[in-house]
Design an enzyme around this catalytic site. Sequence first.
Site, PDB file in Angstrom:
ATOM      1  N   CYS A  68       0.878  -1.177   0.000  1.00  0.00           N
ATOM      2  CA  CYS A  68       0.000   0.000   0.000  1.00  0.00           C
ATOM      3  C   CYS A  68       0.910   1.220   0.000  1.00  0.00           C
ATOM      4  CB  CYS A  68      -1.014  -0.021   1.142  1.00  0.00           C
ATOM      5  SG  CYS A  68      -0.373   0.234   2.808  1.00  0.00           S
ATOM      6  N   GLY A  71       2.622   0.805   3.423  1.00  0.00           N
ATOM      7  CA  GLY A  71       2.745  -0.590   3.858  1.00  0.00           C
ATOM      8  C   GLY A  71       2.130  -0.835   5.227  1.00  0.00           C
ATOM      9  N   HIS A 101      13.413 -15.491  12.161  1.00  0.00           N
ATOM     10  CA  HIS A 101      12.945 -15.415  13.544  1.00  0.00           C
ATOM     11  C   HIS A 101      11.427 -15.441  13.676  1.00  0.00           C
ATOM     12  CE1 HIS A 101      16.865 -13.505  15.340  1.00  0.00           C
ATOM     13  NE2 HIS A 101      17.104 -14.552  14.556  1.00  0.00           N
TER      14      HIS A 101
HETATM   15  C1  RB5 Z   1      -3.906   5.513   0.774  1.00  0.00           C
HETATM   16  O1  RB5 Z   1      -3.918   6.877   0.494  1.00  0.00           O
HETATM   17  C2  RB5 Z   1      -2.982   5.225   1.946  1.00  0.00           C
HETATM   18  O2  RB5 Z   1      -3.554   5.667   3.130  1.00  0.00           O
HETATM   19  C3  RB5 Z   1      -2.683   3.745   2.007  1.00  0.00           C
HETATM   20  O3  RB5 Z   1      -2.117   3.333   0.808  1.00  0.00           O
HETATM   21  C4  RB5 Z   1      -1.730   3.310   3.084  1.00  0.00           C
HETATM   22  O4  RB5 Z   1      -0.585   4.078   3.124  1.00  0.00           O
HETATM   23  C5  RB5 Z   1      -2.343   3.118   4.405  1.00  0.00           C
HETATM   24  O5  RB5 Z   1      -1.692   2.726   5.390  1.00  0.00           O
END
Ligand code: RB5
Length: 147
Positions: A68, A71, A101
């Site tokens: 994301c 992440g 681990h």
């Molecule tokens: C999306 O804008 C963003 O919030 C998502 O990709 C992520 O970073 C969330 O933890």
Amino acid sequence: MTDTTIAIACDHGGYDLKMQLIPMLEARGLAVLDLGTNSSKSVDYPEFGYAMASTIRDGKTDYGVLCCGSGIGISIAANRYPEVRAALIHDALGAKLCRQHNNANVICFGGRTTGPDVALDCLEIFLDTEFEGGRHERRVEKLSNPT
Ligand code: RB5
């Protein structure tokens, strides 16, 4: 890792990185189960973290990759399932230790925080490193059984 299938999922913030990681997984001969999202259009990361977690819980694969923006959100989502040990990784040592681990079964990256070269290097290490077991076995067991 022994499984020949690996799942991968992302939200819009991790979409570009996911698309850069898939060819490497395929080049290693892995069958890639892409759980979406399939574009940079805004979506909600928990849905994709849960899709990954339920895929692992249901035994469709033992391992996964999540991306994301940071992440963080997608790893939190996946880790709500006791079958998942998702590790948010930024460097090679983390990629090695999360396998040795923690027996991590999902590696997570931030598409806005980690460049593709680092992510590819970390992913190779993740795939090539085995769980050490021993004293770590008991600790990892406890992760699935919170008190
Ligand atoms: C999306 O804008 C963003 O919030 C998502 O990709 C992520 O970073 C969330 O933890």
